[in-house]
Design a protein around this motif. Structure first.
Motif, PDB file in Angstrom:
ATOM      1  N   TYR A   1       6.670 -68.908 -15.606  1.00 30.69           N
ATOM      2  CA  TYR A   1       7.080 -69.268 -14.240  1.00 30.69           C
ATOM      3  C   TYR A   1       7.484 -68.037 -13.441  1.00 30.69           C
ATOM      4  N   TRP A   2       8.106 -67.082 -14.089  1.00 34.88           N
ATOM      5  CA  TRP A   2       8.634 -65.907 -13.394  1.00 34.88           C
ATOM      6  C   TRP A   2       7.569 -64.860 -13.108  1.00 34.88           C
ATOM      7  N   GLY A   3       6.348 -65.098 -13.594  1.00 30.77           N
ATOM      8  CA  GLY A   3       5.250 -64.193 -13.276  1.00 30.77           C
ATOM      9  C   GLY A   3       4.931 -64.169 -11.790  1.00 30.77           C
ATOM     10  N   LYS A   4       5.342 -65.240 -11.082  1.00 30.26           N
ATOM     11  CA  LYS A   4       5.083 -65.315  -9.643  1.00 30.26           C
ATOM     12  C   LYS A   4       5.872 -64.262  -8.871  1.00 30.26           C
ATOM     13  N   LEU A   5       6.867 -63.649  -9.522  1.00 28.92           N
ATOM     14  CA  LEU A   5       7.655 -62.611  -8.855  1.00 28.92           C
ATOM     15  C   LEU A   5       6.838 -61.346  -8.601  1.00 28.92           C
ATOM     16  N   ILE A   6       5.773 -61.168  -9.361  1.00 27.79           N
ATOM     17  CA  ILE A   6       4.899 -60.006  -9.156  1.00 27.79           C
ATOM     18  C   ILE A   6       3.903 -60.379  -8.063  1.00 27.79           C
ATOM     19  N   LYS A   7       4.112 -59.844  -6.879  1.00 24.20           N
ATOM     20  CA  LYS A   7       3.319 -60.196  -5.704  1.00 24.20           C
ATOM     21  C   LYS A   7       2.178 -59.206  -5.491  1.00 24.20           C
ATOM     22  N   THR A   8       1.039 -59.735  -5.053  1.00 28.73           N
ATOM     23  CA  THR A   8      -0.081 -58.889  -4.660  1.00 28.73           C
ATOM     24  C   THR A   8       0.076 -58.492  -3.197  1.00 28.73           C
ATOM     25  N   VAL A   9      -0.032 -57.197  -2.928  1.00 28.16           N
ATOM     26  CA  VAL A   9      -0.013 -56.705  -1.548  1.00 28.16           C
ATOM     27  C   VAL A   9      -1.454 -56.311  -1.217  1.00 28.16           C
ATOM     28  N   ARG A  10      -2.105 -57.109  -0.415  1.00 35.72           N
ATOM     29  CA  ARG A  10      -3.539 -56.959  -0.169  1.00 35.72           C
ATOM     30  C   ARG A  10      -3.928 -55.541   0.249  1.00 35.72           C
TER      31      ARG A  10
ATOM     32  N   VAL B   1      -3.452 -52.836  -1.091  1.00 32.95           N
ATOM     33  CA  VAL B   1      -2.502 -51.751  -1.411  1.00 32.95           C
ATOM     34  C   VAL B   1      -2.167 -51.741  -2.893  1.00 32.95           C
ATOM     35  N   GLY B   2      -1.528 -52.807  -3.379  1.00 39.48           N
ATOM     36  CA  GLY B   2      -1.108 -52.822  -4.761  1.00 39.48           C
ATOM     37  C   GLY B   2      -0.244 -54.029  -5.073  1.00 39.48           C
ATOM     38  N   TYR B   3       0.946 -53.778  -5.657  1.00 42.04           N
ATOM     39  CA  TYR B   3       1.797 -54.866  -6.105  1.00 42.04           C
ATOM     40  C   TYR B   3       3.280 -54.506  -5.887  1.00 42.04           C
ATOM     41  N   LYS B   4       4.121 -55.564  -5.929  1.00 42.69           N
ATOM     42  CA  LYS B   4       5.565 -55.354  -5.926  1.00 42.69           C
ATOM     43  C   LYS B   4       6.205 -56.530  -6.623  1.00 42.69           C
ATOM     44  N   ILE B   5       7.446 -56.349  -7.078  1.00 39.58           N
ATOM     45  CA  ILE B   5       8.188 -57.441  -7.666  1.00 39.58           C
ATOM     46  C   ILE B   5       9.347 -57.786  -6.731  1.00 39.58           C
ATOM     47  N   GLU B   6       9.414 -59.053  -6.352  1.00 41.23           N
ATOM     48  CA  GLU B   6      10.480 -59.521  -5.477  1.00 41.23           C
ATOM     49  C   GLU B   6      10.570 -61.044  -5.577  1.00 41.23           C
ATOM     50  N   GLU B   7      11.662 -61.609  -5.018  1.00 44.79           N
ATOM     51  CA  GLU B   7      11.831 -63.059  -5.054  1.00 44.79           C
ATOM     52  C   GLU B   7      10.736 -63.739  -4.214  1.00 44.79           C
TER      53      GLU B   7
ATOM     54  N   LEU C   1       5.806 -53.563 -16.625  1.00 45.31           N
ATOM     55  CA  LEU C   1       6.973 -54.336 -16.193  1.00 45.31           C
ATOM     56  C   LEU C   1       8.164 -53.431 -15.950  1.00 45.31           C
ATOM     57  N   LYS C   2       8.346 -52.451 -16.799  1.00 38.53           N
ATOM     58  CA  LYS C   2       9.462 -51.510 -16.644  1.00 38.53           C
ATOM     59  C   LYS C   2       9.359 -50.771 -15.313  1.00 38.53           C
ATOM     60  N   PHE C   3       8.154 -50.364 -14.939  1.00 36.84           N
ATOM     61  CA  PHE C   3       7.950 -49.660 -13.673  1.00 36.84           C
ATOM     62  C   PHE C   3       8.305 -50.560 -12.490  1.00 36.84           C
ATOM     63  N   PHE C   4       7.914 -51.833 -12.576  1.00 36.48           N
ATOM     64  CA  PHE C   4       8.285 -52.785 -11.523  1.00 36.48           C
ATOM     65  C   PHE C   4       9.807 -52.957 -11.452  1.00 36.48           C
ATOM     66  N   LEU C   5      10.442 -53.116 -12.605  1.00 37.27           N
ATOM     67  CA  LEU C   5      11.881 -53.352 -12.626  1.00 37.27           C
ATOM     68  C   LEU C   5      12.671 -52.139 -12.141  1.00 37.27           C
ATOM     69  N   GLN C   6      12.102 -50.963 -12.313  1.00 33.71           N
ATOM     70  CA  GLN C   6      12.748 -49.743 -11.817  1.00 33.71           C
ATOM     71  C   GLN C   6      12.526 -49.559 -10.309  1.00 33.71           C
ATOM     72  N   ASN C   7      11.588 -50.327  -9.749  1.00 33.56           N
ATOM     73  CA  ASN C   7      11.244 -50.192  -8.323  1.00 33.56           C
ATOM     74  C   ASN C   7      11.211 -51.564  -7.651  1.00 33.56           C
ATOM     75  N   GLN C   8      12.279 -52.319  -7.824  1.00 30.42           N
ATOM     76  CA  GLN C   8      12.326 -53.677  -7.303  1.00 30.42           C
ATOM     77  C   GLN C   8      12.174 -53.705  -5.785  1.00 30.42           C
ATOM     78  N   LYS C   9      11.300 -54.624  -5.329  1.00 27.19           N
ATOM     79  CA  LYS C   9      11.022 -54.865  -3.910  1.00 27.19           C
ATOM     80  C   LYS C   9      10.296 -53.706  -3.218  1.00 27.19           C
ATOM     81  N   ILE C  10       9.837 -52.738  -4.000  1.00 29.52           N
ATOM     82  CA  ILE C  10       9.079 -51.609  -3.450  1.00 29.52           C
ATOM     83  C   ILE C  10       7.590 -51.819  -3.732  1.00 29.52           C
ATOM     84  N   VAL C  11       6.756 -51.645  -2.715  1.00 31.24           N
ATOM     85  CA  VAL C  11       5.314 -51.784  -2.903  1.00 31.24           C
ATOM     86  C   VAL C  11       4.790 -50.574  -3.681  1.00 31.24           C
TER      87      VAL C  11
END
Length: 221
Positions: free
Chosen positions: A204-213, A215-221, A159-169
């Motif tokens: 509910y907020w787990g949906k913010l972690i998006k799967t990028v087919r 490739v990997g994942y990103k966190i965004e609205e 989670l920390k890695f996602f939060l440090q790289n918001q909206k980045i795949v």
């Protein structure tokens, strides 16, 4: 200062020789009691920790380190003769920053040490937020809608890695490199499994972690 906790004197001396030749100061210990006594006097920058030790084993020592506010952020590299994927995942999920399998070469040891220290030095931000998720890194706590969220060590680091790289795949390879350590050869399902449990715990907020087919994942609205 790097602390070496290893009961095999030959291995301990080899590790110490390699580290001193690379410019690091070291202290050597053969068991838990003397190691923790030294930690109470001076905290190390990193610990090389064998798993099979007399008395408290490496997992018990790691647990004590992670539960203590003064020592929980000390980077730890587990050193062991066990080489299965299950052993690797257990060590990393218990809070180890990397995992080194015996026998290993001096160059690999130094490379792992440098990589872990480099990663630790980049983690300077202490408060991270995104939508209703808040991470207080000083206290090693996560809040969702201001309620504490209990995460495992690796879920927290993920989670920390996602939060440090918001909206980045972030590719699976990059996630594994950053969260599980360099050259971790676990299959990508390890990342997918942790993403699944992290999403569940965020509710509910787990949906913010998006799967990028593909490739990997990103966190965004």
């Amino acid at each position: 200062m790097i602390y070496i906790v290893e009961d095999d004197e030959n291995i301990r001396q080899m590790e110490g020789y390699a580290l001193k030749n690379s410019g690091y100061s070291i202290c050597e210990f053969g068991e838990a009691e003397s190691f923790f006594a030294a930690c109470s006097e001076k905290l190390p920058e990193l610990v090389l920790l064998d798993i099979m030790l007399p008395g408290e084993d490496g997992f018990a020592i790691l647990k004590r380190l992670r539960e203590n506010a003064q020592t929980k952020k000390i980077p730890v590299i587990m050193v062991t003769a066990k080489a299965t994927e299950l052993d690797t995942v257990k060590a990393l999920d218990s809070g180890a920053d990397d995992y080194l399998v015996k026998p290993f070469g001096i160059m690999e040891l130094i490379s792992r040490v440098k990589a872990v220290l480099r990663r630790v030095q980049t983690d300077e931000i202490t408060m991270l937020t995104f939508e209703r998720i808040r991470m207080d890194d000083d206290r090693h706590m996560v809040f969702v809608e201001e309620k504490p969220c209990d995460l495992t060590y690796k879920e927290y680091e993920l989670l920390k890695f996602f939060l440090q790289n918001q909206k980045i795949v972030l590719s699976r390879e990059k996630i594994m490199d950053r969260v599980w350590g360099i050259n971790f050869e676990g299959e990508s399902r390890t990342v997918d499994m942790h993403i699944k449990t992290l999403r569940q715990k965020l509710g509910y907020w787990g949906k913010l972690i998006k799967t990028v087919r593909n490739v990997g994942y990103k966190i965004e609205e």
